[in-house]
Design an enzyme around this catalytic site. Sequence first.
Site, PDB file in Angstrom:
ATOM      1  N   ALA A  16     -49.782  18.040  33.210  1.00  0.00           N
ATOM      2  CA  ALA A  16     -48.576  17.892  32.769  1.00  0.00           C
ATOM      3  C   ALA A  16     -48.239  19.230  31.815  1.00  0.00           C
ATOM      4  O   ALA A  16     -48.159  19.479  30.681  1.00  0.00           O
ATOM      5  CB  ALA A  16     -48.444  16.591  31.449  1.00  0.00           C
TER       6      ALA A  16
ATOM      7  N   LYS B  38     -49.269  19.790  24.058  1.00  0.00           N
ATOM      8  CA  LYS B  38     -49.668  20.030  22.581  1.00  0.00           C
ATOM      9  C   LYS B  38     -51.226  20.060  22.606  1.00  0.00           C
ATOM     10  O   LYS B  38     -51.716  20.539  21.785  1.00  0.00           O
ATOM     11  CB  LYS B  38     -49.165  18.770  21.907  1.00  0.00           C
ATOM     12  CG  LYS B  38     -47.601  18.733  21.725  1.00  0.00           C
ATOM     13  CD  LYS B  38     -47.400  17.856  20.446  1.00  0.00           C
ATOM     14  CE  LYS B  38     -45.627  17.720  20.378  1.00  0.00           C
ATOM     15  NZ  LYS B  38     -45.232  16.715  19.496  1.00  0.00           N
TER      16      LYS B  38
ATOM     17  N   GLU C  76     -37.557  25.681  11.620  1.00  0.00           N
ATOM     18  CA  GLU C  76     -38.594  25.858  12.643  1.00  0.00           C
ATOM     19  C   GLU C  76     -37.898  26.131  14.070  1.00  0.00           C
ATOM     20  O   GLU C  76     -38.136  25.168  15.096  1.00  0.00           O
ATOM     21  CB  GLU C  76     -39.373  24.460  12.481  1.00  0.00           C
ATOM     22  CG  GLU C  76     -40.372  24.504  11.209  1.00  0.00           C
ATOM     23  CD  GLU C  76     -41.099  25.761  11.062  1.00  0.00           C
ATOM     24  OE1 GLU C  76     -41.477  26.577  12.067  1.00  0.00           O
ATOM     25  OE2 GLU C  76     -41.589  26.224  10.054  1.00  0.00           O
TER      26      GLU C  76
END
Length: 655
Positions: free
Chosen positions: A472, A477, A151
Amino acid sequence: MSLEAWAAKHFYLSAESSYVEQEWRAWPFQRAIMAVMSNDDIREVDLKKSARVGYTKIILAKLAYNAHHKRRNQALWQPTDEDRDEFVKTELDPMLRDVAVMKDVFPAYMARHKDNTLQAKKFLGSMLHLRGGKAAKNYRRISVDDAILDEVDGFDADVEKEGDPFTLAAKRVEGATFPKIIIGSTPKLKGFSIIDTRFELADARFHFVIPCPSCGEAHPLTWGGKDESHGFKWSAKDPKTVRHLCPHCATLIDQGDYLRVCESGYWLSDDGLLLIDHAGVFRNAAGHVVPAPSHVAMHVWTAYSPAASWSDIVREFLAAMSKVAEGDMTKLKAFINTTLGEAYEQEVQRSDADELKQRAEPFPLQWVPRGGLMLLASVDGQDNRLEVTVKAYGRGCETWTIDHRILYGSPGEDEVWRELEEILFETEYPHAAGTTLRVHATAIDSGGHYTHAVYDFCAKHERRKVFAVKGASGKEKHIKNGAQKVDIDWRGRVRKRGVILWLVGTNLAKDLLYGRMQLERAGPGYVHLSRDHEDEFFKQMSGEVRRSRTTVRGEESRWTPIRKRVEAWDCAVYNLWLETHLELGRKPAKWWDELEARVQPAISDLFDTPPAQVSAPAEGPKPVVTKQGSKTSSGRIAPRRQAPSLASAEWAERL
């Protein structure tokens, strides 16, 4: 013995990490991948892949094969140390337990020993190093034959300013008799994808092709498109009707047809000059055996997997496109990355102030049109002012920006905060149905020079749903990107009931906001803007562009200001965080029905005002209502006002 032959004889799928615990049987497209990985003539192997193609199991088999059969030192890097730990616990350790022959070369299994840790496994005659990929120190002091980066698109492009992950890993195999680097990943953003770059640099790039059951011509499985003469096709938005269209003879085949001919498939290079059979043998177009290229790249996506249903793939796509219709591109991006195994190509995103102004609508500010059922506010702080945006939310997170005010004064002084309290807690906004609404919840930016003033205000009004937030941007995510306690007592300890600082994934929020602003029809996700906003408001709403920039982690794509003032844009972002925090997008229809019954009730008798007859006032003062006798932010006394009168017939129809 090749990797594929070794795995067929020894490998086993553990219960903890597989749908079914059983002996390994490679799928047709997997065999050549495994053969290429174990071919000593090939130095570099890149696999650009989707999810659900068995890549993790192939890597596990490769690690076991190297330790048991070839006795070679190897290193595996995962994106982070946490990813490494999870891989060892859920994948590697169960494999070492269940593959019987590994006990012959790993005597320390099940023992608390220095030869069996999360960082290393010492086998008889070889060593496996397990590292996280984001620290430069994790690439030092090891010498191996095989380097595997898993990954890799989750790695930093420039690891602590010491170079890219591939270059750092390549240094670890210098001097090996048969050096090999294996890189596999699901691609992410186009232009910033490491695996995408590696794929293009390969000596030869391969896709798995199958013979058409009708004409016999070989072709890969492709996603295609609505107007393409190949790929997936279905009718009437029914996933069960999906078929694959042959580009040569236009025959449609279903998944059963594919499974019947896939055993006859093989890997074909993009230029059609090389092919790889199941045994990993390279041949030219004439069928003659030829030497293997030094650097091989392969691409495979979910449709090839017997474990994935073609109808489920289409169903996933249709769900993603329904979100696109609401301005949310996140599901489509995930589909392209994790199902198609392709990098998501993001256009340069920018809104134009003139276009926003042209699409603005003739409803007045400080008044709630029909459909708006809840008010959410956001506050952006500057050194000499607070800027407040109030949005009305309706079903499907359709929004109306009904107020944007500037409260001048230093946030270090009490006066400006008293004005803010008046807007947030006392102001009643007239609704088109004849009712009034107050602000339900507020997000306040805590960045800048008056952070503690924001914390004090939020602590004071915690029960009124006032939240301290901070952007942020970077590797966020989620729009709701975490939280932390920020109140510290005089001993330096965090207060148990102190203020919580909520972090906002600003790039993701701005992507969603931009997508919604591109919608052309009112409905879920649509952003309604009033013509009464000043020109400066529209300029601020188009004051950022998404572009690449150099950071300490390398090149990244971020939203970047192209003008000094973008407070209205920032407020809209904090409103999105608030919407996400309150989970408005997940509320069921019944919840909205109940809210609508309270805010814009149906007619109960002949003396009620029909909701359709209440519209925006054509002229007159702003219809802002505060508590009887209280002062507005302009210092005037604002008495309670009646419901606004009917506006133009054109606007009434649009409501």
